[in-house]
Design an enzyme around this catalytic site. Sequence first.
Site, PDB file in Angstrom:
ATOM      1  CG  HIS A   1      -1.692  -1.208   1.471  1.00  0.00           C
ATOM      2  ND1 HIS A   1      -2.879  -1.483   0.818  1.00  0.00           N
ATOM      3  CD2 HIS A   1      -1.478  -2.263   2.297  1.00  0.00           C
ATOM      4  CE1 HIS A   1      -3.368  -2.642   1.236  1.00  0.00           C
ATOM      5  NE2 HIS A   1      -2.542  -3.146   2.126  1.00  0.00           N
TER       6      HIS A   1
HETATM    7  O1  RIB Z   1      -4.454  -0.548   5.269  1.00  0.00           O
HETATM    8  C1  RIB Z   1      -3.112  -0.478   4.905  1.00  0.00           C
HETATM    9  C2  RIB Z   1      -2.374   0.469   5.786  1.00  0.00           C
HETATM   10  O2  RIB Z   1      -2.428   0.009   7.130  1.00  0.00           O
HETATM   11  C3  RIB Z   1      -0.873   0.565   5.454  1.00  0.00           C
HETATM   12  O3  RIB Z   1      -0.406   1.859   5.733  1.00  0.00           O
HETATM   13  C4  RIB Z   1      -0.249  -0.432   6.390  1.00  0.00           C
HETATM   14  O4  RIB Z   1       1.089  -0.063   6.751  1.00  0.00           O
HETATM   15  C5  RIB Z   1      -1.132  -0.317   7.594  1.00  0.00           C
HETATM   16  O5  RIB Z   1      -0.651   0.765   8.365  1.00  0.00           O
END
Ligand code: RIB
Length: 313
Positions: free
Chosen positions: A242
């Site tokens: 992500h």
């Molecule tokens: O949902 C994904 C996010 O949540 C990313 O930033 C991951 O590192 C967690 O923090």
Amino acid sequence: MKKQSLIIDCDPGVDDAVGLMLALNAPELEVLAVTAVGGNVPVSATSRNARILRQVAGRTDVPVFAGAERPLVREPAGAGEFHGAEGLGDLKPFEPQGALASGPAADAIIDIVMARPEKSVALAVMGPMTNLALALRKEPALAARLGPVSVMGGARSEGGNITASAEFNVWADPDAAAEVLASGCDVVMFGLDATHQVRATDARIAAIEAVDSDSARWAASMMRFSQRVERKIVGWDAPPVHDPCTVAWLMAPELFTLKPCDIRVETQSDLTRGHTAVEFRVAPGQARHRWATAADGQGVFDLITETLKRAAS
Ligand code: RIB
Ligand code: CA
């Protein structure tokens, strides 16, 4: 080359780590500071991890500030099952060189941004938005002074990953997200709709493993950990990565499709806490935000691999 000045606010965290490796090895970016927030693991660990990761990348010149220990209102929540108990996958943490910079993250964001020309400093937010919300409360003029605020968070067509309705970063601190989105900041949001199109396949990880540098080895190790964990917990073979999307967009915006919109966050209901209501039916002049509807996953991984390769040569 004109460098984009950037602050990275994060909760490393395995995908945060990949985002940091990308940014700290990118000559196109001038990383002015890294600010840590409690999220995947407590801020004592995320701030240590940020110092470890900057050392791995050979960037102990970049100051790291510790930020909020807990959300504005809610109880702290973690995601250690997806990031490892220490937040570095199965890599062992060590006491890094270079102490934490003094002062809280929120003050650092204010001081750095307000001292530079308007809109010249971008902010990549890879965790709960608590630090930015605290900074905006203290200095509301920050909203107009900041450049683009590239946030990993939220979900629309993909549904949630921590509840049926919400993505983790926004769910963890929905009040902060609501305040940031109402502040006037130029928020570009990379929710699960986009980040689920950026997946660490075997081939993509192998390409990074072929780069002979500590940054590449650490980034690849984090993604191998994610592969194992998400196979076990979610049943995915190729986990979404992500957080690097927030940095990749600043470096190569053509890799993403954005739509003008208005985003609001559910803060009242327990059932739908942290839901991001992404409204595209706004008059173009009225759209306060942008939402990423698509991402070129291979393009993002090529950017990561090429950036790491170039830095290693
Ligand atoms: O949902 C994904 C996010 O949540 C990313 O930033 C991951 O590192 C967690 O923090
Ligand atoms: Ca994160």
